[in-house]
Design a protein around this motif. Structure first.
Motif, PDB file in Angstrom:
ATOM      1  N   THR A 107     -35.123 -44.418  31.422  1.00  0.00           N
ATOM      2  CA  THR A 107     -34.646 -43.213  32.087  1.00  0.00           C
ATOM      3  C   THR A 107     -35.649 -42.859  33.169  1.00  0.00           C
ATOM      4  N   GLY A 108     -35.206 -42.007  34.058  1.00  0.00           N
ATOM      5  CA  GLY A 108     -36.046 -41.655  35.196  1.00  0.00           C
ATOM      6  C   GLY A 108     -35.268 -40.742  36.103  1.00  0.00           C
ATOM      7  N   PRO A 109     -35.655 -40.704  37.384  1.00  0.00           N
ATOM      8  CA  PRO A 109     -35.001 -39.779  38.306  1.00  0.00           C
ATOM      9  C   PRO A 109     -33.480 -39.979  38.389  1.00  0.00           C
ATOM     10  N   ASN A 110     -33.005 -41.193  38.113  1.00  0.00           N
ATOM     11  CA  ASN A 110     -31.559 -41.434  38.210  1.00  0.00           C
ATOM     12  C   ASN A 110     -30.843 -41.303  36.875  1.00  0.00           C
ATOM     13  N   GLY A 111     -31.559 -40.838  35.861  1.00  0.00           N
ATOM     14  CA  GLY A 111     -30.946 -40.766  34.548  1.00  0.00           C
ATOM     15  C   GLY A 111     -31.014 -42.105  33.837  1.00  0.00           C
ATOM     16  N   PRO A 112     -30.310 -42.221  32.720  1.00  0.00           N
ATOM     17  CA  PRO A 112     -30.378 -43.448  31.928  1.00  0.00           C
ATOM     18  C   PRO A 112     -29.897 -44.660  32.721  1.00  0.00           C
ATOM     19  N   LEU A 164     -37.382 -47.002  27.528  1.00  0.00           N
ATOM     20  CA  LEU A 164     -37.113 -46.371  26.241  1.00  0.00           C
ATOM     21  C   LEU A 164     -36.848 -47.383  25.143  1.00  0.00           C
TER      22      LEU A 164
END
Ligand SMILES: Cc1cc2nc3c(=O)[nH]c(=O)nc-3n(C[C@H](O)[C@H](O)[C@H](O)COP(=O)(O)OP(=O)(O)OC[C@H]3O[C@@H](n4cnc5c(N)ncnc54)[C@H](O)[C@@H]3O)c2cc1C
Ligand SMILES: Cc1cc2nc3c(=O)[nH]c(=O)nc-3n(C[C@H](O)[C@H](O)[C@H](O)COP(=O)(O)OP(=O)(O)OC[C@H]3O[C@@H](n4cnc5c(N)ncnc54)[C@H](O)[C@@H]3O)c2cc1C
Lengths: 451, 405
Positions: free
Chosen positions: B96-101, B85
């Motif tokens: 960000t992704g599957p684990n959040g930021p 990002l």
């Protein structure tokens, strides 16, 4: 719809005005039926505007337009938090670029004060420089209007419709009104068969005079006035804070520079009369001029890419003011010629029309409001991709998650077509225009919308 | 927070070849991030052959090539579904992704986010805005990833190499283009590509077309254009704008890194290093389109520079010599030289916007140090080596291509 295909109130047209009327009448318990020809709401003028919430500082004094705008403005501020609608408090500056325009600034301030818009003041060159340091040094002076704001032009009407649905209203999309007759009750011919109604409200935007002709020879003629826009990519939104307005001329408010609620920046619109009521085409020459004018006013734009272009059609008539009247003996209300301020005016127009209804057709109840917050698309507020629980981003330019797209395609009022899906999520509306995500988005939409 | 040796942004040919090379050089603490659910970059959805000959010794399809690239680094930390990002100074990025930021910190970061085609909007094309207007990249994903034909009678605009990939892609889902339209007087891809279009695909190629206007409300109905002074109308239910690649710099334009308006990519030095010395860049992010093989080689070269940087044996990037493209050149890269030399033979790459015959010259503070006659075509990269020269007192290099009059 009811089994008998009969409605107390039918509203023709699901633009922002029709959506606000639908909300108002639903909240009065009348169970209105909204008929929209397009695959989704906002298929006409309301899909392409500047997204500004106006104070009315420069509207004609004493006009119906001004009072509807100011009512609409107040109601938007009053309800927006409950509907999760954004407000980007940018303020606006009317900027003079030559001596002739400077001469007009005092008049603008005086008019604003006459219109009861407070805190409107002149700013000199130095103050202007301080407020907007990246504006071209050719900007000579201005008028600051702190109350002008930026909103989300699609989520607002969507929220109005959702609230109306929660209060028992009915929306029929892909339902085009083609004719009708009145014999004490209205019999409307539509693409979905006959619908009867005790009262018809014409909110058909650019088709306003054609729909009006079902009722009576239209006392106005719609001549769509096209406005083209260029959208600059995200870095442009950091170049300017306020909405930059030109000193108005007779025909239009001129070219505006403003950020969007989505974190981009607009330059536009043009003002071009046309006979075609449907096609809002862009043209290269006009777009190039807008880019050039944008760069002239805000030189930093030279280094920012254009991410999107679009055009909208203002439902203009030969009259300056809104054309809103009730014909009690015909059980018909005309809401037409909502030319260039309908996003702001919609809620106020709905109040005004409710007043006309009460005066001619009977009392309106006020139900306890049911609030139907809509998903947030505004970059200033928290968006789903920022969730601490994780994000599965599908649209990589506007950072739209899979969850947002799936949600927009589900529920009791899903997106009706590709345009509707884009307006509800912003997927495919960024700088790559779907290079990376359109196949993925359309796979998610498969079987849910006609493509 | 842990500081990784290297974080690579983008698991396309450039990023993955850099990862493989860094591994070969002995590095293990490497994280590769990609926002898609599969590694491989563009070749992932480029289902026809045209890849791998030089890298893996045989001609393969894009997806096979992508898989080989991913398999080479199967023991490294490849994290898919991770969107970068934000780029911050000194090797820190936000994702960000599957684990959040998440925040990643690395000694060195390689930017390898690739390139994409220019959509109709940024080309400022006239007309309405119906559904069915797209680029080749999107079409490939419909056809090869989803087995879908978004239209049956599309019109192809452009005649770059990728435009012929468009025809192959359409063929894969049983669709034949109505025509290929080109603005220039001759096609952009090397001849006899137009013969291929006509004979192998049965698609007419029309050159010298201008003033495209898209028609259709809701769905595409066709396109109007001018040719030989006359207005023409072609009916079709889709329009594919091909080529005009530009680096995918959505992140960079909002970062502290300097961009070159010519390439539209990051400014780099001869060591693939950006204006923040913790960032390197390779592949199509540098300048739009080259072959996957070229991007693969760049990834490898950048890996060597990163390896040296981790060893602290790279010259400092302060007080660089600026390099400027003039005359008929659209751009040149690297855009700067760092360190005081002596340099290895310097490798320059450039492009022209239009076909030009002329003299290519390298000037050090205005004094010519190298020249060569050249016949340049817009679709062909110009690459040349300048023998090592003493530039210790030079401030400015100019690369000039003056057309022969
Ligand atoms: C370029 C531009 C910039 C603008 N900027 C601003 C701004 O910054 N702020 C602001 O407040 N306002 C702005 N406006 C004005 C605002 O967008 C309009 O006033 C408003 O959208 C008008 O809404 P409407 O509901 O009256 O019309 P529309 O949105 O056109 O709605 C009419 C609807 O009726 C439907 N319809 C038509 N015929 C039929 C039929 N026979 N049967 C069923 N349905 C039918 C159409 O499909 C359409 O959806 C701008 C407008 C333009 C064009
Ligand atoms: C239609 C088409 C046909 C082609 N045909 C051929 C051919 O036949 N032969 C040939 O040699 N070359 C061909 N090419 C060119 C070749 O595919 C490219 O040169 C090559 O893929 C470029 O490699 P790259 O690593 O620079 O970028 P890419 O392959 O584009 O990879 C970039 C990666 O970065 C990721 N990324 C980008 N931004 C972010 C972010 N913010 N966060 C996380 N990840 C991100 C992307 O998901 C992507 O996986 C073709 C290209 C196209 C478009």
């Amino acid at each position: 719809m009811t089994d008998t295909n009969h409605a107390q109130v039918v509203i023709i047209g699901g633009g922002v005005v029709g959506c606000a009327l639908f909300r108002r009448f639903s909240m009065s318990g009348l169970r209105p039926v909204l008929l929209e020809a397009g695959g989704d709401i906002l298929s006409g003028a309301s899909k392409g505007n500047s997204a500004l919430l106006h104070t009315g500082f420069d509207a004609p004094h004493g006009s119906l337009e001004l009072s509807c705008m100011q009512q609409g403005y107040r109601e938007y501020l009053a309800i927006r938090e409950k509907l999760n609608l954004p407000l980007v408090k940018s303020g606006a500056i009317v900027v003079a670029w030559n001596d002739e325009q400077i001469q007009k600034l005092d008049e603008i301030v005086a008019k604003a004060h006459a219109n009861n818009v407070g805190e409107v003041t002149r700013v000199d060159r130095e103050q202007l420089r301080k407020m907007e340091p990246l504006l071209s040094p050719k900007a000579l002076a201005g008028v600051h209007v702190p109350g002008e704001h930026i909103i989300d032009p699609w989520s607002a009407p969507l929220a109005y419709v959702r609230q109306g649905l929660a209060h028992g209203g009915i929306v029929l999309r892909n339902c085009r009104v083609t004719g009708g007759h009145f014999n004490g009750v209205w019999h409307l011919e539509t693409s979905q068969g006959e619908i009867t109604a005790d009262l018809v409200i014409n909110a058909a935007g650019n088709q306003g005079d054609i729909i009006e002709a079902i009722n009576r020879p239209a006392p106005f003629k719609i001549t769509p006035r096209k406005g083209q826009f260029v959208v600059f990519d995200k870095p442009a939104a950091r170049l300017v804070k306020a909405i930059i307005l030109p000193v108005p001329t007779e025909r239009t408010k001129g070219v505006v520079i403003c950020r969007t609620a989505f974190g981009n920046l607009l330059v536009g619109p043009t003002a071009e009369d046309q006979e075609d009521r449907i096609h809002a085409a862009v043209d290269e020459a006009a777009l190039r001029q807008l880019v050039a004018r944008g760069v002239e006013m805000l030189p930093g734009l030279a280094n920012v890419d254009v991410s999107a272009v679009y055009a909208g059609l203002r439902p203009a008539t030969e009259f300056k003011d809104y054309q809103i009247t009730a014909q009690p003996d015909r059980r018909w209300i005309t809401v037409a010629g909502i030319r260039s301020t309908g996003l702001t005016g919609a809620l106020g127009i709905a109040q005004h029309v409710a007043g006309l209804y009460a005066a001619s057709f009977g009392r309106l109840n006020e139900m306890e409001p049911i609030w139907t917050p809509v998903p947030n698309l505004c970059e200033e507020n928290t968006r789903p991709y920022q969730s601490p629980l994780g994000a599965d981003i599908v649209c990589h330019c506007e950072w739209v998650t899979r969850g947002e797209i799936v949600a927009a395609l589900a529920g009791d009022f899903p997106a009706g077509d590709v345009g509707g899906l884009k307006r509800r999520t912003r997927a495919m509306m960024g700088r790559c225009q779907g290079f990376y995500c359109s196949a993925h988005v359309m796979a998610l939409a498969e079987g849910k919308i006609a493509s | 927070m842990k500081t990784h040796d290297v974080v690579i942004l983008g698991a396309g040919p450039a990023g993955l070849s850099a990862a493989a090379e860094l591994k070969r050089l002995g590095h293990r603490d490497i994280v590769i991030l990609d926002r898609e659910s599969q590694g491989g970059g563009i070749p992932r959805h480029c289902g026809h052959t045209g890849y791998g000959l030089l890298q893996f010794g045989r001609l393969m399809t894009g997806p096979d090539f992508a898989k080989r690239l991913v398999d080479q680094v199967s023991d490294l930390d490849l994290r898919l579904g991770h969107t970068v990002l934000k780029l911050e100074p000194n090797g820190r990025i936000q994702t960000t992704g599957p684990n959040g930021p998440e925040t990643f910190q690395a000694q060195k970061i390689l930017l390898a986010m690739g390139a994409r085609e220019t959509p109709r909007s940024a080309r400022l094309v006239s007309g309405t805005r119906p559904w069915g207007v797209m680029n080749t990249g999107a079409l490939q994903q419909f056809a090869y990833l989803h087995g879908k034909a978004p239209f049956q009678h599309p019109i192809v605009i452009g005649t770059e190499l990728v435009s012929f990939s468009t025809l192959l892609t359409l063929g894969h889902v049983g669709v034949k283009a109505v025509a290929m339209l080109e603005a220039h007087a001759r096609i952009t891809a090397r001849r006899p590509a137009d013969w291929v279009a006509r004979i192998a695909f049965g698609v007419p190629v029309l050159t010298g077309c201008s003033e495209f206007t898209i028609r259709g409300q809701g769905k595409v109905e066709g396109v109007t254009f001018r040719r030989h002074g006359r207005e023409r109308v072609l009916e079709g239910d889709g329009i594919i704008f091909t080529g005009q690649f530009r680096p995918e710099t959505g992140l960079l334009t909002q970062s502290h890194l300097e961009l070159d308006p010519g390439t539209r990519g990051p400014v780099i030095d001869q060591l693939y290093r950006c204006t923040d010395a913790s960032y390197f860049a390779a592949g199509n992010l540098l300048r739009g389109i080259e072959t996957a093989g070229q991007c693969y080689r760049e990834g490898k070269s950048a890996a060597h520079a990163i390896h040296a940087a981790l060893d602290d044996t790279l010259p400092a990037s302060a007080a660089p010599i600026r390099i400027e493209a003039t005359g008929a050149l659209s751009y040149v890269y690297p855009q700067r030289l760092t360190g005081r030399g002596p340099y290895d033979p310097l490798l320059f790459k450039a492009r022209v916007g239009e076909a030009v015959k002329g003299t290519l010259r390298v000037l050090a503070d205005g004094r010519e140090i190298w020249s060569r006659p050249i016949n340049a075509l817009p679709e062909r990269r110009i690459a040349w080596r300048v023998p090592a020269v003493d530039l210790s007192n030079t401030h400015h290099l100019t690369i000039d291509l003056t057309p022969r009059s």
